[in-house]
Design a protein around this motif. Structure first.
Motif: not given
Length: 269
Positions: A58-64, A66-67, A76, A78, A135
């Motif tokens: 999931d793109a939104a969760r992945r961005e949260r 990895t940042s 995390t 990547s 977060r």
């Protein structure tokens, strides 16, 4: 003989194998600027489950994820899909031991975990949850092997990228053999198809504190009545009666541990 070309995923070079877990195969990994990474290639039965795959990518969760960075959480770096594989790259101490290993040693012949060890593990876990929940993230699949202790004694929560994917897949037909290590730590609403929430993380954290406080399997808690009350609230079958998130659970545990929390020692390395 021609040297095989290294596998590169999302700019990360996958190196020598480190071992196998129920989640997949782990490898040393590196980038041009970092050599202290670990890559996990997700086990095929998990990677092939549609719900698991969907949550993990999931793109939104992945961005949260990895940042996000916090001392109590394994970072995390990547999450990527490559040639059909799902690969999760993390930053963490390679000499880390799991809480399960530390507790097994503490329960050796004639032994039991000290209150200092229990305190360090418990507060490290709820501090991590407070940070994640603040977060807008959840873990979803906490158990003693999710907690790692680095060579410096730092307690961190790992498997964060994989947890919510696993917790979601469990309620949607994931083979029981793929999550047997979670039995006893999984809130009942997840087995009925509910999505992981802060309340399900609170339940799992309560179960970890409970089991880490036992001298032997099936014995009574070896801790204080105040801590028992916090733990039993976390283990309530009704999510609405548990602590609402990691921040509330952390506040209650710190108060329950009292003076011990203020002078807590790190668990043995």
């Amino acid at each position: 003989m021609q040297t095989p070309r290294p596998r590169i995923v999302a700019g990360v070079t996958i190196g020598e194998p480190l071992g196998e877990t129920e989640l997949g195969s782990t490898y040393r990994a590196s980038t041009a600027s970092r050599r202290d990474l670990t890559a996990l290639v997700v086990a095929a039965p998990l990677a092939g489950h549609a719900r698991f795959r969907g949550v993990l990518l999931d793109a939104a969760r992945r961005e949260r994820l990895t940042s996000f960075s916090h001392d109590a959480v394994v970072t995390t770096v990547s999450i990527a899909e490559h040639a059909g594989d799902l690969v999760v790259v993390t930053l963490g101490a390679r000499d880390a031991r799991t809480a399960a290993d530390v507790l097994a040693e503490a329960r050796g012949p004639g032994g039991r975990p000290t209150l200092e060890v229990t305190t360090a593990l418990a507060l490290g876990l709820v501090d991590a949850l407070a940070a994640l929940h603040g977060r807008g993230l959840v873990h979803g699949a906490i158990h003693p092997r999710s907690l790692v202790i680095g060579g410096d004694g730092q307690v961190q929560l790992g498997d964060v990228a994989l947890g919510a994917a696993l917790g979601t897949a469990i309620g949607h037909g994931l083979d029981d053999d793929l999550w047997r290590t979670l039995r006893g730590y999984l809130a009942s609403e997840l087995t009925r198809g509910g999505a992981p929430t802060p309340a399900s993380d609170v339940y799992a954290a309560g179960a970890v504190v409970f089991t880490s406080s036992l001298a032997r399997r099936a014995e009574v808690l070896r801790t204080t009545p105040a801590v028992e009350r916090v733990v039993h609230r976390a283990l309530d079958g009704d999510p609405a009666r548990r602590q609402r998130d990691g921040a509330e659970q952390a506040a209650e545990l710190r108060e329950a541990f009292g003076g011990i929390a203020g002078r807590r020692r790190r668990p043995p390395r």
